[in-house]
Design an enzyme around this catalytic site. Structure first.
Site, PDB file in Angstrom:
ATOM      1  N   GLU A 327       0.843  -1.197   0.000  1.00 28.65           N
ATOM      2  CA  GLU A 327       0.000   0.000   0.000  1.00 28.65           C
ATOM      3  C   GLU A 327       0.878   1.247   0.000  1.00 28.65           C
ATOM      4  O   GLU A 327       0.695   2.157  -0.807  1.00 28.65           O
ATOM      5  CB  GLU A 327      -0.904  -0.024   1.232  1.00 28.65           C
ATOM      6  CG  GLU A 327      -1.778   1.199   1.390  1.00 28.65           C
ATOM      7  CD  GLU A 327      -2.512   1.214   2.726  1.00 28.65           C
ATOM      8  OE1 GLU A 327      -3.463   2.004   2.848  1.00 28.65           O
ATOM      9  OE2 GLU A 327      -2.137   0.450   3.644  1.00 28.65           O
ATOM     10  N   HIS A 328       1.828   1.303   0.933  1.00 28.11           N
ATOM     11  CA  HIS A 328       2.764   2.425   1.033  1.00 28.11           C
ATOM     12  C   HIS A 328       4.184   1.893   0.843  1.00 28.11           C
ATOM     13  O   HIS A 328       4.561   0.899   1.469  1.00 28.11           O
ATOM     14  CB  HIS A 328       2.697   3.092   2.408  1.00 28.11           C
ATOM     15  CG  HIS A 328       1.327   3.503   2.831  1.00 28.11           C
ATOM     16  ND1 HIS A 328       0.583   2.783   3.748  1.00 28.11           N
ATOM     17  CD2 HIS A 328       0.561   4.561   2.465  1.00 28.11           C
ATOM     18  CE1 HIS A 328      -0.580   3.388   3.937  1.00 28.11           C
ATOM     19  NE2 HIS A 328      -0.621   4.466   3.164  1.00 28.11           N
TER      20      HIS A 328
END
EC number: 1.1.1.23
Length: 434
Positions: A327-328
């Site tokens: 996601e990040h």
């Protein structure tokens, strides 16, 4: 302690595959319960929503009180400090400026056959934004969901935010005001999703529902998809950091904990070619956990799902990151641009040691609603595009129909769709009569 893996050791591939396959989300079988809630809201409307809100949120409502009144919103906003207001206004301004650049352009052209072709973009008519409630609710999520919708031109924008025991975070209401939300409903759970999708006597249905929620909200969004659009089914938060060199281990530790503190099921992974750095970061995480306010949550996440992976080089680190599709993704390396060019799958990339993921959560500008659970392999974060529709355009001139119509007729015949072919043939015959 987190897992400590090394690509040079035997058994790494099996261990890494197991890490990728870990089931992190506690997803009880709630589908039957959610199906019942949705059916109840469809059948009884406001009465069902009010009854379910009393049961789950301990809040007695009437149809007139489902939405916050302007006076209530003003009273809550008045309690926000000047400092908090300024921070939220800065975030809103930066998010709006970033998303304005995402607006696509219409297109129209004439091709070689003389046909006029193109497309045009237009906003969906209405959207409902789900915001988890209580004092732990996130005003930043209101901005990240609502502002792109407004930039896209969505006409009607509403928020559903549960208020357990009647408690609401004033910053959520301020964020809704700054983002141009039309109404804030004090309801949550599957009943809120059902009300937004199907409507009640008081709540008008919307065309799309976005925003995070628990297992019940996620199951409800799955069930109403098709009746309305949805953004995504988001899982627990995750971060992967690729680091090397003289980066401060404490910075990396804090970045890993910034996601671990969200949820016991969150996942934080460090990938580095420097084993000494990896071990220093582990020590820094343990030291920070001693004083972190949410240490019970962050500690459980780091213990159960955290990992440090030592690689041969940064090229191998990038390849492993793509398999995770985080996601990040933070790139705390000497040349983050060069490394980013090797990355194919990540929800958001944060370039360089001066760009912590937390900046992206609030004031960076890009959206923080991002694909989780490896879905960055095939999807993107929330954007203006999620609130737009593309309509294709085609106009045939007589000459263009003469040029391409016979091929369309032949294809229709090959598919045994007689009326298709006849609809083209009738026009070609008229042209031939002339």
């Amino acid at each position: 302690m987190p897992q400590f893996l090394d690509t040079r050791r035997p058994g790494f591939e099996a261990d890494f595959t197991a890490l990728l396959g870990m089931k992190r989300e506690d997803s009880p079988d709630v589908d039957a319960v959610v199906a019942g809630i949705i059916a109840d809201v469809r059948a009884r409307g406001d009465a069902a929503v009010i009854e379910l809100t009393a049961r789950f949120d301990r809040l007695e409502l009437t149809p007139e009180r489902l939405a916050f009144s302007e006076a209530e919103i003003e009273a809550e906003i008045a309690t926000v400090s000047a400092e908090d207001r300024a921070a939220l206004e800065l975030a809103a301004e930066r998010i709006r400026a970033y998303h304005a650049r995402q607006m696509p352009e219409n297109a129209r052209w004439t091709d070689a056959a003389g046909a006029e072709l193109g497309w045009r973009w237009g906003p969906i008519a209405s959207a409902g934004l789900y915001v988890p409630g209580g004092l732990a609710s996130y005003p930043s999520s209101v901005l990240m969901n609502a502002i792109p919708a407004r930039v896209a031109g969505v006409e009607r924008l509403v928020v559903a935010c549960p208020t357990p025991g009647g408690v609401v975070n004033p910053l959520v209401l301020l964020a809704a005001r700054l983002a141009g939300v039309d109404a804030v409903y004090r309801i949550g759970g599957a009943q809120a999703v059902a009300a937004l999708a199907y409507g009640t006597e008081t709540i008008r249905p919307v065309d799309k529902i976005t925003g995070p929620g628990n297992a019940y909200v996620a199951a409800a969004k799955r069930r109403v998809f098709g009746r309305v659009g949805i953004d995504m089914i988001a899982g627990p938060s995750e971060i992967l950091v690729i680091a090397e060199g003289a980066v401060d281990p404490d910075w990396i530790a804090l970045d890993l904990l910034s996601q671990a503190e969200h949820d016991e099921s969150a996942q934080s992974i460090l990938v580095t070619p420097d084993e000494a750095l990896g071990r220093a970061v582990v020590q820094a995480v343990e030291a920070r956990l001693e004083t972190l306010e949410r240490r019970a949550i962050a500690g459980a996440s780091w213990r159960d799902y955290g990992a440090v992976i030592v690689t041969r080089d940064l090229e191998e680190a990038a390849a492993l990151s793509d398999r995770v599709a985080p996601e990040h993704l933070e790139l705390c390396v000497a040349d983050p641009e060069a490394l980013a060019a090797r990355i194919r799958h990540a929800g958001a990339i944060f370039l360089g040691g001066w760009t912590p993921e937390a900046i992206g959560d609030y004031v960076g500008g890009p959206n923080h609603v991002l694909p989780t659970a490896r879905s960055a392999r095939f999807s993107s974060g929330l954007s203006v595009m999620d609130f737009l529709k593309r309509t294709t355009l085609a106009r045939m001139t007589p000459a263009a129909l003469r040029a391409v119509g016979p091929a369309a007729e032949r294809l229709a015949i090959s598919e045994s769709l007689e009326a298709h072919g006849l609809s083209v043939r009738a026009r070609l015959d008229r042209l031939n009569e002339g």
